[in-house]
Design an enzyme around this catalytic site. Structure first.
Site, PDB file in Angstrom:
ATOM      1  N   GLU A   1       0.812  -1.218   0.000  1.00  0.00           N
ATOM      2  CA  GLU A   1       0.000   0.000   0.000  1.00  0.00           C
ATOM      3  C   GLU A   1       0.846   1.269   0.000  1.00  0.00           C
ATOM      4  OE1 GLU A   1      -2.625  -3.237   1.756  1.00  0.00           O
ATOM      5  OE2 GLU A   1      -0.539  -2.566   2.055  1.00  0.00           O
TER       6      GLU A   1
ATOM      7  N   PHE B   1     -12.101  -6.905  13.533  1.00  0.00           N
ATOM      8  CA  PHE B   1     -10.968  -7.380  12.742  1.00  0.00           C
ATOM      9  C   PHE B   1     -10.574  -6.333  11.702  1.00  0.00           C
ATOM     10  CE2 PHE B   1      -9.461  -9.763   8.920  1.00  0.00           C
ATOM     11  CZ  PHE B   1      -8.257 -10.203   9.459  1.00  0.00           C
ATOM     12  N   GLN B   2      -9.300  -6.013  11.651  1.00  0.00           N
ATOM     13  CA  GLN B   2      -8.716  -5.029  10.746  1.00  0.00           C
ATOM     14  C   GLN B   2      -9.358  -3.644  10.894  1.00  0.00           C
ATOM     15  OE1 GLN B   2      -8.525  -6.739   6.726  1.00  0.00           O
ATOM     16  NE2 GLN B   2      -6.478  -7.519   7.211  1.00  0.00           N
TER      17      GLN B   2
ATOM     18  N   LYS C   1     -17.646  -0.779   5.088  1.00  0.00           N
ATOM     19  CA  LYS C   1     -18.030  -1.776   4.096  1.00  0.00           C
ATOM     20  C   LYS C   1     -19.525  -1.784   3.828  1.00  0.00           C
ATOM     21  CE  LYS C   1     -17.269  -6.550   2.660  1.00  0.00           C
ATOM     22  NZ  LYS C   1     -16.611  -7.856   2.968  1.00  0.00           N
TER      23      LYS C   1
ATOM     24  N   MET D   1      23.927   9.686   3.201  1.00  0.00           N
ATOM     25  CA  MET D   1      23.808  10.941   3.936  1.00  0.00           C
ATOM     26  C   MET D   1      23.993  10.729   5.434  1.00  0.00           C
ATOM     27  SD  MET D   1      23.611  14.118   3.301  1.00  0.00           S
ATOM     28  CE  MET D   1      22.794  14.451   1.737  1.00  0.00           C
TER      29      MET D   1
END
Length: 593
Positions: free
Chosen positions: A68, A130-131, A180, A497
């Site tokens: 993602e 969940f999630q 959802k 760096m």
């Protein structure tokens, strides 16, 4: 055409008002009505209704990334290169949190994006389902705005508002969190997508105040040591042409931040180089000595200003910006002008031309003489006879092979600074990098977004061996969609760096900056189905790059082994002013400390 129309909904698309659609179908139809070409995403349970709606249409193309973070960076790269709004789609929970780094990257650099995140069904929000994560709460500090849509009837107008907010005023990312059940395919409502958006609390200023413009022009006409200081707002505001006209009409020197490079042609004699921590000697010294600073679309970042107490001590400061909150935020300015940069510059130039020309040109001529002395220091010199490939030479070779006609993304570190110093961009939106957040892993997925936007263009990602490993999985995405990006890896075996700072400020204690156990990047690229090359001699570099760019339809991964001891100069250490630069050791007799 209203601004709402000009930054979003496509008036040429046929109306679908009144057609009954589910929430998932509304999401996709709204994207189509916005003229969205690509959605970068990764599916998951909370967005499966939306993915099913995607499957059943052909207007909007979905690009399946492998992480993602890659989705948000790819959407970001697409937006930076095109000026359009980037779009990504991720699921709830870890899908949303994985995207946060890319969202914050876009926020720091004011990049227009709409991020659609799935959420658990509304009845279980707050139950640790969940999630489930609080996406609105997590992203609130790093978005321009965010929404949680709890009713399907609010979905279309919310998406329209998201695009309007993302694209208007000072651009930025907007999150739309969609539970959802709001996308349930069994619940359908009449589709009504608004063409215009009016928000009482959000009305970006388009035109600068005439009185302030007059004050600014009067000050410019009196200047003896003027400097144009330009930033990413010139690029984002599509104001390159107006800036170029104004600078050439005045004959003044112009410098740029890292984010503004290309807004004014870098090969033009009036451009005195990038300013700031790794800016040129002439740019930083001109900033320190200027009496009138004309700041256009810049936010006075700490990497630009150095120590605030030492910043432009002799200057009256004019600041033009579309975002009023940026003005006098870090540095007090004398003539603030709020408005879209292109509009303000056009009005300033018109008034400048109307007023009597300067009666005494000698002060500015003397100013250019002083700048020429600073230019004589040659602050970007390096060892051109080195047996090892110098990173500066690699970037110069890239410029030569591509004839300066390249979309170049970068990751973050020494290679980013060398690219900014040694690849002069003459057009805006060609230099794609994470300036504000400094996000390692940005370069490759951003290049994917650019290549999709411009399939026939030369697109390259310049990276380091530490940065490239952050999002290396997107090589699979490049293969799936046939994206012939050229990866130019400046491999010095270190987090370059970090190593440089440890050398300068930590008595060369290289704590965890050596990247041990690196992969064979040629074999790694080949395992993903791409072409791999390894170059370790300066004499071989140009031919290898020429061969790589001749492969128009292949991704080529060039592992360029560079001198691990090379540092980026000039450098302004933290807490120092523009006049306190560290120059290369060969110029140590001129170093100002």
């Amino acid at each position: 055409m209203s601004e709402a129309q000009s930054v979003g909904a496509d008036p040429e698309r046929p109306e679908r008002s009144g057609v009954e659609l589910s929430g998932a179908e509304i999401v996709i139809q709204a994207l189509a009505d916005e003229g969205v070409e690509f959605v970068f995403g990764y599916p998951g349970g909370a967005v499966l209704h939306i993915y099913d709606a995607l499957f059943r249409q052909e207007s909007v193309k979905h690009i399946l990334v492998r992480h993602e973070q890659g989705a948000s960076h790819a959407a970001d790269g697409y937006a930076r290169a095109t000026g359009k709004c980037g779009v990504c789609l991720v699921t709830s929970g870890p899908g949303a949190t994985n995207a946060v780094t890319g969202i914050a990257t876009a926020y720091m650099d004011s990049i227009p994006m709409v991020i659609l995140t799935g959420q658990v069904p509304t009845p279980v929000i707050g139950s640790d389902a969940f999630q489930e994560v609080d996406t609105v709460g997590i992203t609130r500090p790093c978005v321009k705005h965010n929404f949680l849509v709890k009713d399907v009837r609010d979905l279309a107008v919310t998406i329209r508002k998201a695009f309007y907010i993302a694209m208007s005023g000072r651009p930025g990312p907007v999150v739309v969190d969609i539970p959802k059940d709001v996308t349930d395919p069994n619940i359908k409502i009449p589709y009504d997508y608004p063409r215009d958006v009016k928000m009482r609390s959000y009305n970006p200023v388009l035109k600068g105040h005439p009185g302030q413009i007059r004050k600014a022009v009067d000050l410019i006409l009196q200047a003896k040591r003027p400097v144009f200081y330009t930033g990413g707002g010139v690029v984002l505001g599509e104001a390159s042409a107006q800036l170029t006209d104004f600078v050439r009409t005045t004959g003044f020197p112009v410098t740029s931040t890292l984010m503004g490079l290309g807004a004014y042609p870098m090969t033009d004699p009036q451009f005195i180089g990038m300013l700031g921590m790794h800016g040129t000697y002439e740019a930083n010294m001109a900033m320190h000595e200027t009496d009138v600073l004309i700041a256009i679309g810049a936010r006075f970042d700490d990497r630009v200003t150095g120590k605030i107490e030492h910043f432009c001590p002799h200057a009256k400061i004019i600041h033009v910006d579309v975002d009023p909150s940026s003005i006098s935020k870090n540095v007090k300015v004398h003539v603030p002008i709020v408005g879209q940069v292109a509009n303000v510059l056009a009005d300033m130039l018109k008034l400048y031309r109307e007023l009597a020309p300067r009666s005494d040109e000698q002060p500015v001529a003397a100013w250019w003489t002083k700048i020429a002395e600073w230019r004589g220091v040659d602050c970007l010199q390096y060892d051109r006879n080195s047996a090892a490939i110098k990173p500066q030479f690699a970037v110069e070779t890239l410029y030569k092979v591509t004839d300066g006609d390249l979309y170049l993304t970068s990751d973050v570190g020494q290679h980013q600074m060398f690219a900014a110093q040694f690849y002069p961009f003459d057009k805006p939106r060609r230099w794609i990098n994470s300036g504000g957040l400094g996000t390692m892993g940005f370069g490759l997925p951003a290049a994917m977004g650019v290549q999709l936007a411009f399939p026939d263009a030369q697109v390259a990602c310049i990276s380091g061996e530490a940065s490239i490993l952050m999002c290396i999985q997107e090589l699979a995405t490049c293969l799936q969609y046939g994206l012939p990006v050229k990866v130019i890896l400046l491999n010095n075996g270190y987090m370059g760096m970090v190593r440089q700072w440890q050398e300068f400020f930590y008595e060369s204690r290289y704590s965890n900056s050596y990247v041990d156990a690196l992969p064979d990047f040629v074999k790694l690229a080949e395992s993903f189905g791409h072409v791999g090359m390894r170059v370790d001699r300066p004499a071989d570099l140009e031919a290898a790059m020429t061969e790589a760019f001749a492969m128009k339809n292949r991704l080529v991964f060039m592992d360029v082994i560079v001198d691990p001891t090379e540092n980026v100069y000039p450098m302004i250490a933290a807490g120092k002013g523009h006049h306190e630069m560290h120059l290369a050791p060969s110029l140590s007799d001129r170093e100002l400390a």
